[in-house]
Design an enzyme around this catalytic site. Sequence first.
Site, PDB file in Angstrom:
ATOM      1  N   ARG A 273      14.578  14.225  43.996  1.00 33.31           N
ATOM      2  CA  ARG A 273      15.498  13.406  42.927  1.00 33.31           C
ATOM      3  C   ARG A 273      14.554  11.893  42.990  1.00 33.31           C
ATOM      4  O   ARG A 273      14.358  11.319  41.894  1.00 33.31           O
ATOM      5  CB  ARG A 273      17.070  12.852  43.388  1.00 33.31           C
ATOM      6  CG  ARG A 273      17.942  11.918  42.688  1.00 33.31           C
ATOM      7  CD  ARG A 273      19.142  11.637  43.013  1.00 33.31           C
ATOM      8  NE  ARG A 273      19.213  10.824  44.142  1.00 33.31           N
ATOM      9  CZ  ARG A 273      19.278   9.459  43.856  1.00 33.31           C
ATOM     10  NH1 ARG A 273      19.139   8.836  42.761  1.00 33.31           N
ATOM     11  NH2 ARG A 273      19.074   8.472  44.899  1.00 33.31           N
ATOM     12  N   ASP A 330      35.698   5.528  38.484  1.00 35.70           N
ATOM     13  CA  ASP A 330      36.421   4.120  38.948  1.00 35.70           C
ATOM     14  C   ASP A 330      36.245   3.234  38.265  1.00 35.70           C
ATOM     15  O   ASP A 330      34.926   2.740  38.094  1.00 35.70           O
ATOM     16  CB  ASP A 330      35.965   4.070  40.540  1.00 35.70           C
ATOM     17  CG  ASP A 330      36.443   2.916  41.133  1.00 35.70           C
ATOM     18  OD1 ASP A 330      37.628   2.756  41.172  1.00 35.70           O
ATOM     19  OD2 ASP A 330      35.712   2.232  41.451  1.00 35.70           O
ATOM     20  N   GLN A 359      30.250   6.860  31.718  1.00 38.62           N
ATOM     21  CA  GLN A 359      30.481   5.685  32.890  1.00 38.62           C
ATOM     22  C   GLN A 359      30.588   4.586  32.159  1.00 38.62           C
ATOM     23  O   GLN A 359      31.685   3.638  32.339  1.00 38.62           O
ATOM     24  CB  GLN A 359      29.424   5.542  33.965  1.00 38.62           C
ATOM     25  CG  GLN A 359      29.750   4.996  34.994  1.00 38.62           C
ATOM     26  CD  GLN A 359      28.650   4.846  36.051  1.00 38.62           C
ATOM     27  OE1 GLN A 359      27.565   5.249  35.967  1.00 38.62           O
ATOM     28  NE2 GLN A 359      29.055   4.101  37.197  1.00 38.62           N
ATOM     29  N   ASN A 381      33.365  12.310  43.188  1.00 35.96           N
ATOM     30  CA  ASN A 381      32.137  11.713  44.127  1.00 35.96           C
ATOM     31  C   ASN A 381      32.647  10.286  44.710  1.00 35.96           C
ATOM     32  O   ASN A 381      32.060   9.543  43.931  1.00 35.96           O
ATOM     33  CB  ASN A 381      30.856  11.830  43.247  1.00 35.96           C
ATOM     34  CG  ASN A 381      29.846  11.351  44.066  1.00 35.96           C
ATOM     35  OD1 ASN A 381      29.795  11.523  45.314  1.00 35.96           O
ATOM     36  ND2 ASN A 381      28.684  10.935  43.207  1.00 35.96           N
ATOM     37  N   GLY A 405      31.826  13.454  49.571  1.00 36.65           N
ATOM     38  CA  GLY A 405      31.941  12.093  50.663  1.00 36.65           C
ATOM     39  C   GLY A 405      30.534  11.626  50.518  1.00 36.65           C
ATOM     40  O   GLY A 405      29.706  11.927  49.658  1.00 36.65           O
ATOM     41  N   ILE A 407      26.569  10.488  51.228  1.00 44.76           N
ATOM     42  CA  ILE A 407      25.581  11.167  52.002  1.00 44.76           C
ATOM     43  C   ILE A 407      24.997  10.323  53.017  1.00 44.76           C
ATOM     44  O   ILE A 407      24.925   9.083  53.077  1.00 44.76           O
ATOM     45  CB  ILE A 407      24.236  11.041  50.727  1.00 44.76           C
ATOM     46  CG1 ILE A 407      24.659  12.049  49.655  1.00 44.76           C
ATOM     47  CG2 ILE A 407      23.135  11.545  51.544  1.00 44.76           C
ATOM     48  CD1 ILE A 407      23.915  11.956  48.705  1.00 44.76           C
ATOM     49  N   HIS A 433      45.848  28.203  45.072  1.00 40.00           N
ATOM     50  CA  HIS A 433      45.881  29.454  45.861  1.00 40.00           C
ATOM     51  C   HIS A 433      46.821  30.618  45.379  1.00 40.00           C
ATOM     52  O   HIS A 433      46.827  31.653  45.895  1.00 40.00           O
ATOM     53  CB  HIS A 433      46.522  29.079  47.299  1.00 40.00           C
ATOM     54  CG  HIS A 433      45.843  30.032  48.292  1.00 40.00           C
ATOM     55  ND1 HIS A 433      45.394  31.143  48.296  1.00 40.00           N
ATOM     56  CD2 HIS A 433      45.736  29.736  49.819  1.00 40.00           C
ATOM     57  CE1 HIS A 433      45.197  31.884  49.467  1.00 40.00           C
ATOM     58  NE2 HIS A 433      45.270  30.919  50.307  1.00 40.00           N
ATOM     59  N   ASP A 437      41.685  32.917  46.146  1.00 36.80           N
ATOM     60  CA  ASP A 437      41.720  33.164  47.747  1.00 36.80           C
ATOM     61  C   ASP A 437      40.742  32.403  48.240  1.00 36.80           C
ATOM     62  O   ASP A 437      39.654  32.043  47.599  1.00 36.80           O
ATOM     63  CB  ASP A 437      41.992  34.631  47.855  1.00 36.80           C
ATOM     64  CG  ASP A 437      40.635  35.441  47.324  1.00 36.80           C
ATOM     65  OD1 ASP A 437      39.707  34.739  47.554  1.00 36.80           O
ATOM     66  OD2 ASP A 437      40.675  36.513  46.843  1.00 36.80           O
TER      67      ASP A 437
HETATM   68  N1  CAO Z   1      26.736   9.201  48.784  1.00 38.15           N
HETATM   69  C1  CAO Z   1      25.820   8.390  48.631  1.00 38.15           C
HETATM   70  N2  CAO Z   1      24.976   8.232  47.684  1.00 38.15           N
HETATM   71  C2  CAO Z   1      25.372   8.464  46.431  1.00 38.15           C
HETATM   72  C3  CAO Z   1      26.481   9.378  46.265  1.00 38.15           C
HETATM   73  C4  CAO Z   1      27.005   9.894  47.453  1.00 38.15           C
HETATM   74  N3  CAO Z   1      28.095  10.708  47.538  1.00 38.15           N
HETATM   75  N4  CAO Z   1      26.431   9.777  44.845  1.00 38.15           N
HETATM   76  C5  CAO Z   1      25.643   9.130  44.392  1.00 38.15           C
HETATM   77  N5  CAO Z   1      25.099   8.373  45.168  1.00 38.15           N
HETATM   78  C6  CAO Z   1      23.638   7.406  44.785  1.00 38.15           C
HETATM   79  C7  CAO Z   1      23.287   7.785  43.565  1.00 38.15           C
HETATM   80  O1  CAO Z   1      22.340   8.705  43.911  1.00 38.15           O
HETATM   81  C8  CAO Z   1      22.622   6.429  43.180  1.00 38.15           C
HETATM   82  O2  CAO Z   1      21.499   6.282  44.273  1.00 38.15           O
HETATM   83  P1  CAO Z   1      20.201   5.560  43.807  1.00 38.15           P
HETATM   84  O3  CAO Z   1      20.485   4.024  43.810  1.00 38.15           O
HETATM   85  O4  CAO Z   1      19.152   5.561  44.841  1.00 38.15           O
HETATM   86  O5  CAO Z   1      19.685   5.800  42.396  1.00 38.15           O
HETATM   87  C9  CAO Z   1      23.550   5.440  43.631  1.00 38.15           C
HETATM   88  O6  CAO Z   1      24.655   6.073  44.640  1.00 38.15           O
HETATM   89  C10 CAO Z   1      24.331   5.021  42.780  1.00 38.15           C
HETATM   90  O7  CAO Z   1      25.116   5.975  42.047  1.00 38.15           O
HETATM   91  P2  CAO Z   1      26.445   5.731  40.873  1.00 38.15           P
HETATM   92  O8  CAO Z   1      27.575   5.519  41.396  1.00 38.15           O
HETATM   93  O9  CAO Z   1      25.787   4.782  40.139  1.00 38.15           O
HETATM   94  O10 CAO Z   1      26.047   6.927  39.817  1.00 38.15           O
HETATM   95  P3  CAO Z   1      26.719   8.359  40.235  1.00 38.15           P
HETATM   96  O11 CAO Z   1      26.387   8.943  38.891  1.00 38.15           O
HETATM   97  O12 CAO Z   1      26.476   8.931  41.451  1.00 38.15           O
HETATM   98  O13 CAO Z   1      28.414   8.275  39.900  1.00 38.15           O
HETATM   99  C11 CAO Z   1      30.364   7.859  38.846  1.00 38.15           C
HETATM  100  C12 CAO Z   1      28.820   7.708  38.695  1.00 38.15           C
HETATM  101  C13 CAO Z   1      30.985   7.130  37.634  1.00 38.15           C
HETATM  102  C14 CAO Z   1      31.014   8.824  39.251  1.00 38.15           C
HETATM  103  C15 CAO Z   1      30.638   6.724  39.981  1.00 38.15           C
HETATM  104  O14 CAO Z   1      30.206   5.323  39.531  1.00 38.15           O
HETATM  105  C16 CAO Z   1      32.118   6.595  40.232  1.00 38.15           C
HETATM  106  O15 CAO Z   1      33.005   6.019  39.708  1.00 38.15           O
HETATM  107  N6  CAO Z   1      32.471   7.002  41.536  1.00 38.15           N
HETATM  108  C17 CAO Z   1      33.780   7.102  42.029  1.00 38.15           C
HETATM  109  C18 CAO Z   1      34.668   8.217  41.804  1.00 38.15           C
HETATM  110  C19 CAO Z   1      36.083   8.063  42.359  1.00 38.15           C
HETATM  111  O16 CAO Z   1      36.675   7.040  42.298  1.00 38.15           O
HETATM  112  N7  CAO Z   1      36.675   9.327  42.755  1.00 38.15           N
HETATM  113  C20 CAO Z   1      37.847   9.421  43.459  1.00 38.15           C
HETATM  114  C21 CAO Z   1      38.821   9.887  42.440  1.00 38.15           C
HETATM  115  S1  CAO Z   1      40.268  10.187  43.367  1.00 38.15           S
HETATM  116  O17 CAO Z   1      41.040   8.772  43.390  1.00 38.15           O
END
Ligand code: CAO
Length: 462
Positions: A273, A330, A359, A381, A405, A407, A433, A437
Site C-alpha cells: 500500500r 463516522d 466519505q 472499520n 480494530g 492495526i 446464526h 453456521d
Molecule cells: N488501523 C490503523 N490504521 C488504519 C486503519 C486501521 N484499522 N484503517 C485505516 N487506517 C489508516 C489508513 O490506511 C490511512 O493511513 P495513511 O494515512 O497511512 O494513508 C489512515 O488510517 C487514514 O485513513 P482514513 O480513515 O482517512 O480512511 P479509511 O479509508 O481507512 O476510512 C472511513 C474511511 C470513512 C471508513 C473512516 O474515516 C471512518 O469513518 N471510520 C470510522 C468507522 C466507524 O465509525 N465505525 C464504527 C461503526 S459502529 O458505530
Amino acid sequence: MIAKIIFSSFHFIGHVKNVKYASRILKSDFRTWTSLHYPVIPFKLSDIGEGIKEVTVKRSFLKPHQKLSQFEDVCEVESDKASVTITSRFDGLVKNVYFKEGDVITVGSTLCDIETGNESADPGNIIVEKELLMPAHENKPIIEEKTKFTHTERNQESAHIQKYPSEQTAEEVHSDKLLATPAVRRIARENNVNLHLLKGTGRGGRIMKEDILAYLNQPPKERFTPVFAEEAEISELVSGYQKVMVRTMTESNRIPTLGLSDEIDVTDLEILRKSIKTVLAVEGIKLSFLAFLVKAVSLSLVKYPILNAKFEGHDTIKYQNSHNIGIAVDTESGLVVPSIKDVTRLNIRQIAKEIQRLQKLADQNKLSIADTAYGTFTISNIGSIAGTVVKPLILPPQVAIVGVGRIRSLPRYDATDQIHKRLVVNVSWAADHRIIDGGTTARFSNLVKQYLENPGLLIVDG
Ligand code: CAO
C-alpha cells in the site's frame, strides 16, 4: 418563678471564683435577673415529607407536667406512607398535651406546650450577665466554657425559633437508618446535599443543621454535590442518522448472532500500500487499508455467497448478485452506512476513489438515498479511529458484518520460532446464526485473511 431564678443565680455563684463579683450580680443587677422568664413553646407537628398531611398517633409517651429532655420520644405516629417517631428538641417541662393515642393530627397542629427552662431574656440581658461575671482586671470570663456554650447555643436556638416557627418541632424521621429532622432534610433538599454523604454530629449520629452548614462551607472541590436526576436531564428528539440507528440496531438485536474474531498479519499489505499510495496520491486518490479490505471481502463473498444474502426472518433466503459493500462512516451528524455498489466489477483504485467520494458526501451530509440504500454486506472499520477489538451489529436485512480494530505493531513468531515485529489487525465477524453456521463463517474469515496476508492474490483474482 423568682425563687427559682434566685436559686439558679446561687448555682451560678458556685462557678464564680471571685465572690465579690457574685455579690455584685445579686446586689446591683437583681432588676436584670427578674426580667428573665421561661418561655412556653408550642411544640408542633411539622412537615414529615412524602406529601403526608395527617397522621394517626400510635403511641404517646407524654404526660402533663413531666420533665422532657432533648431527643426524648414524644410520640409515635403513622400514615399510609411512613411510621415516624417524634422526639423533642428541647429540655423542659411539659405543660399541656393536646393529643392522645388514636387521634388523627394534621401537620402544623400543636402537640404540646413545653416550658423550656431556657431564659429567653433579650440579648441585652445576656450581655449584662457576661459583663458582670468578668472581673475588671481579667480579660477572660470566669463562667465555665461549657456553661457559656450552652447559653450561646440556646440563645441561638430561641432566636432561630422566633425566625422560623415551622422548625420549632423536632420530629426525627427514621428512614434508611439516617437520622435527621424533617427541617434538616428540607435544608439538605434545598441545597442539593445528599445526607448519606454526611457524618452526623448529633446524638446517635443524628445529622444536625450545623453538619449541613459545615459541609456547604467546604471548598466546592472537597465536597461531592450530586445533581438531582431531573435537573441533569436535557431532552432532545432522536432525529436524522440517529433515528435510523435506533430502528436498525433495535431490529438487529433480535437476530441470533454468531461472533468470530481473528488476527490478520497486514505487514506485507502495508508495504504494498505504501509503495502505491504515493503514486495514486498524484491523481488525488487516497489509498487506504480499507480499499484492500473491501476487495478481499468481495472476492471471498464469491465463494461464500450466503454471507451476502438477505434474510427477513421468514423461510426464504435471497441471494444477491451484486456485492454492495457498505462502509460505516463516522460523521459529525452521526453514523451513516453508504455502500460501494457492485464491487466485483471494481478494482482497488476505483474502490479507493468511491470510498473517498462517499466519505466526502457523508461529511457534507449530502449522501443520496441511492448511496445509502441497497447495501448487501457491511464493513465497520472503527480501527481508523481507535480500538483493538469491536463487536459489530448486523444491519438487517443483511446477514453479516465485519468490525475491524486498529492495526498495531506487535512481536510475532515466524515458522522457525523467530520473533519479528509485525503489523497485525483484529477482525470480528458477526453472522446471522439462523442461516449461517460457524464453520462457514470461519472458512470465509480464513479466505479474507489469506487475501490480506498475501496481497499479490488480490491482484491475481481482483
Ligand atoms: N488501523 C490503523 N490504521 C488504519 C486503519 C486501521 N484499522 N484503517 C485505516 N487506517 C489508516 C489508513 O490506511 C490511512 O493511513 P495513511 O494515512 O497511512 O494513508 C489512515 O488510517 C487514514 O485513513 P482514513 O480513515 O482517512 O480512511 P479509511 O479509508 O481507512 O476510512 C472511513 C474511511 C470513512 C471508513 C473512516 O474515516 C471512518 O469513518 N471510520 C470510522 C468507522 C466507524 O465509525 N465505525 C464504527 C461503526 S459502529 O458505530
